[in-house]
Design a protein around this motif. Structure first.
Motif, PDB file in Angstrom:
ATOM      1  N   LEU A  77     126.123 -32.044 -18.220  1.00  0.00           N
ATOM      2  CA  LEU A  77     126.745 -31.950 -19.548  1.00  0.00           C
ATOM      3  C   LEU A  77     127.980 -31.059 -19.507  1.00  0.00           C
ATOM      4  CD1 LEU A  77     123.503 -31.735 -21.708  1.00  0.00           C
ATOM      5  CD2 LEU A  77     125.160 -33.614 -21.692  1.00  0.00           C
ATOM      6  N   ALA A  78     127.972 -30.087 -18.589  1.00  0.00           N
ATOM      7  CA  ALA A  78     129.125 -29.179 -18.476  1.00  0.00           C
ATOM      8  C   ALA A  78     130.347 -29.901 -17.927  1.00  0.00           C
ATOM      9  CB  ALA A  78     128.763 -27.992 -17.580  1.00  0.00           C
ATOM     10  N   LEU A  79     130.140 -31.097 -17.340  1.00  0.00           N
ATOM     11  CA  LEU A  79     131.287 -31.862 -16.826  1.00  0.00           C
ATOM     12  C   LEU A  79     132.106 -32.450 -17.954  1.00  0.00           C
ATOM     13  CD1 LEU A  79     129.506 -33.871 -13.975  1.00  0.00           C
ATOM     14  CD2 LEU A  79     130.995 -31.888 -13.711  1.00  0.00           C
ATOM     15  N   GLY A  80     131.500 -32.555 -19.137  1.00  0.00           N
ATOM     16  CA  GLY A  80     132.051 -33.114 -20.358  1.00  0.00           C
ATOM     17  C   GLY A  80     133.558 -33.255 -20.432  1.00  0.00           C
ATOM     18  N   ALA A  81     134.203 -32.394 -21.157  1.00  0.00           N
ATOM     19  CA  ALA A  81     135.672 -32.359 -21.303  1.00  0.00           C
ATOM     20  C   ALA A  81     136.290 -33.743 -21.437  1.00  0.00           C
ATOM     21  CB  ALA A  81     136.305 -31.601 -20.142  1.00  0.00           C
ATOM     22  N   GLY A  82     136.054 -34.382 -22.573  1.00  0.00           N
ATOM     23  CA  GLY A  82     136.659 -35.696 -22.799  1.00  0.00           C
ATOM     24  C   GLY A  82     135.772 -36.840 -22.344  1.00  0.00           C
ATOM     25  N   THR A  83     134.682 -36.529 -21.660  1.00  0.00           N
ATOM     26  CA  THR A  83     133.754 -37.561 -21.199  1.00  0.00           C
ATOM     27  C   THR A  83     132.386 -37.306 -21.816  1.00  0.00           C
ATOM     28  OG1 THR A  83     134.904 -37.776 -19.092  1.00  0.00           O
ATOM     29  CG2 THR A  83     132.627 -38.557 -19.161  1.00  0.00           C
ATOM     30  N   THR A  84     131.765 -38.370 -22.326  1.00  0.00           N
ATOM     31  CA  THR A  84     130.374 -38.268 -22.771  1.00  0.00           C
ATOM     32  C   THR A  84     129.488 -38.521 -21.561  1.00  0.00           C
ATOM     33  OG1 THR A  84     130.938 -39.081 -24.963  1.00  0.00           O
ATOM     34  CG2 THR A  84     128.620 -39.255 -24.302  1.00  0.00           C
ATOM     35  N   VAL A  85     128.741 -37.507 -21.162  1.00  0.00           N
ATOM     36  CA  VAL A  85     127.807 -37.672 -20.046  1.00  0.00           C
ATOM     37  C   VAL A  85     126.424 -37.938 -20.639  1.00  0.00           C
ATOM     38  CG1 VAL A  85     126.733 -36.622 -18.037  1.00  0.00           C
ATOM     39  CG2 VAL A  85     129.151 -36.177 -18.531  1.00  0.00           C
ATOM     40  N   ILE A  86     125.870 -39.092 -20.284  1.00  0.00           N
ATOM     41  CA  ILE A  86     124.524 -39.449 -20.730  1.00  0.00           C
ATOM     42  C   ILE A  86     123.579 -39.229 -19.559  1.00  0.00           C
ATOM     43  CG2 ILE A  86     123.045 -41.288 -21.628  1.00  0.00           C
ATOM     44  CD1 ILE A  86     125.415 -42.473 -23.047  1.00  0.00           C
ATOM     45  N   THR A  87     122.607 -38.350 -19.756  1.00  0.00           N
ATOM     46  CA  THR A  87     121.681 -38.030 -18.675  1.00  0.00           C
ATOM     47  C   THR A  87     120.642 -39.138 -18.539  1.00  0.00           C
ATOM     48  OG1 THR A  87     121.949 -35.669 -19.132  1.00  0.00           O
ATOM     49  CG2 THR A  87     120.058 -36.306 -17.800  1.00  0.00           C
ATOM     50  N   LYS A  88     120.506 -39.630 -17.314  1.00  0.00           N
ATOM     51  CA  LYS A  88     119.482 -40.646 -17.032  1.00  0.00           C
ATOM     52  C   LYS A  88     118.244 -39.946 -16.491  1.00  0.00           C
ATOM     53  CE  LYS A  88     120.503 -44.600 -14.942  1.00  0.00           C
ATOM     54  NZ  LYS A  88     121.136 -45.471 -13.902  1.00  0.00           N
ATOM     55  N   LEU A  89     117.118 -40.282 -17.095  1.00  0.00           N
ATOM     56  CA  LEU A  89     115.848 -39.655 -16.709  1.00  0.00           C
ATOM     57  C   LEU A  89     114.841 -40.754 -16.414  1.00  0.00           C
ATOM     58  CD1 LEU A  89     116.081 -37.496 -19.861  1.00  0.00           C
ATOM     59  CD2 LEU A  89     115.969 -36.426 -17.611  1.00  0.00           C
ATOM     60  N   PRO A  90     114.036 -40.605 -15.364  1.00  0.00           N
ATOM     61  CA  PRO A  90     113.001 -41.606 -15.108  1.00  0.00           C
ATOM     62  C   PRO A  90     111.973 -41.598 -16.238  1.00  0.00           C
ATOM     63  CG  PRO A  90     112.712 -39.703 -13.692  1.00  0.00           C
ATOM     64  CD  PRO A  90     114.012 -39.497 -14.399  1.00  0.00           C
ATOM     65  N   ALA A  91     111.404 -42.778 -16.513  1.00  0.00           N
ATOM     66  CA  ALA A  91     110.470 -42.914 -17.639  1.00  0.00           C
ATOM     67  C   ALA A  91     109.066 -42.437 -17.259  1.00  0.00           C
ATOM     68  CB  ALA A  91     110.442 -44.362 -18.108  1.00  0.00           C
ATOM     69  N   THR A  92     109.012 -41.168 -16.824  1.00  0.00           N
ATOM     70  CA  THR A  92     107.744 -40.513 -16.468  1.00  0.00           C
ATOM     71  C   THR A  92     107.394 -39.516 -17.572  1.00  0.00           C
ATOM     72  OG1 THR A  92     108.950 -38.747 -15.343  1.00  0.00           O
ATOM     73  CG2 THR A  92     108.322 -40.656 -14.007  1.00  0.00           C
ATOM     74  N   ARG A  93     106.186 -38.945 -17.513  1.00  0.00           N
ATOM     75  CA  ARG A  93     105.849 -37.923 -18.531  1.00  0.00           C
ATOM     76  C   ARG A  93     106.817 -36.752 -18.452  1.00  0.00           C
ATOM     77  NH1 ARG A  93     100.592 -39.465 -17.263  1.00  0.00           N
ATOM     78  NH2 ARG A  93     100.383 -37.818 -15.725  1.00  0.00           N
ATOM     79  N   ALA A  94     107.142 -36.319 -17.247  1.00  0.00           N
ATOM     80  CA  ALA A  94     108.103 -35.215 -17.101  1.00  0.00           C
ATOM     81  C   ALA A  94     109.465 -35.626 -17.640  1.00  0.00           C
ATOM     82  CB  ALA A  94     108.217 -34.814 -15.632  1.00  0.00           C
TER      83      ALA A  94
END
Ligand code: G3P
Length: 219
Positions: A77-94
């Motif tokens: 997310l800190a890379l942002g600066a004009g870019t929307t960063v969408i975090t991809k997460l595996p569909a696990t409980r964690a």
């Protein structure tokens, strides 16, 4: 429909970008490895994509525990600066736990490696923006991938629209023009395609022949 390109190779992406058709780029660690990109190369990739007009980039976590995922996400997310960063997460409980923590702070997330319809519901419940099934991989594992995606789309339609923004399926692992068209018939909310397939989908020989004939007459 949000159309994404599935690649971490800026040179490959530069063949087709900028493009008004493309909502952004999806990456994962495998695509980064194939592109010869280490994690220290991520800021440069995001910068190069921004130069190519890409303002939304999906970046996958590289840890399996919730705390590790959250550390990864904060770094991205800190890379942002004009870019929307969408975090991809595996569909696990964690992954769902990390997703809920991120969306509670207003950060967008995509749940990935989604293989069953109920995982689409879990994705809606944690406020994810996208749930990403892998069509080609499901077919290759002997399942009827399109039927599974159809069942997932029914869940997204029934339960995903209660959220703002509504949850969309982001179908990945698309192998052919026919598979892409099948997804259009289902009405999925987003797809991500490899660059060669995007090139094939946006090249129409009869259109080019008609253009050539018009240009000849125009001259
Ligand atoms: O984004 C997930 C996608 O890259 C998976 O595609 O071709 O490895 O099945 P594939």
């Amino acid at each position: 429909m949000h159309l994404y390109l599935d690649s971490a190779d800026a040179n490959e992406l530069a063949r087709v970008l900028p493009s008004p058709l493309v909502a952004g780029v999806t990456t994962n660690p495998t695509l980064m490895r194939r592109a010869g990109l280490g994690w220290d190369g991520l800021p440069d990739l995001v910068r190069r994509l921004r130069e190519l007009g890409v303002t939304t980039v999906h970046v996958q976590v590289r840890h399996a525990d919730t705390d590790g995922m959250l550390r990864d996400a904060r770094e991205y997310l800190a890379l942002g600066a004009g870019t929307t960063v969408i975090t991809k997460l595996p569909a696990t409980r964690a992954g769902f736990a990390a997703a809920r923590a991120l969306t509670a702070d207003g950060a967008p997330v995509t749940m990935t490696a989604v293989v069953e319809p109920e995982q689409v519901l879990w994705s809606a419940l944690v406020g994810a923006r996208y749930a990403a099934p892998y069509l080609g991989r499901m077919d290759e594992s002997g399942r009827d991938g399109l039927a599974v995606v159809g069942a997932m789309q029914a869940v997204a339609r029934a339960y995903g629209t209660a959220y703002d923004p509504a949850l969309r399926l982001l179908v990945a692992s698309i192998r052919s023009r026919e598979a892409f068209r099948d997804l259009l018939r289902l009405g999925v909310g987003a797809v991500t395609v490899p660059v060669p397939l995007f090139e094939a989908l946006t090249t129409h020989e009869a259109t080019l022949a008609a253009e050539r004939a018009f240009l000849a007459d125009a001259s």
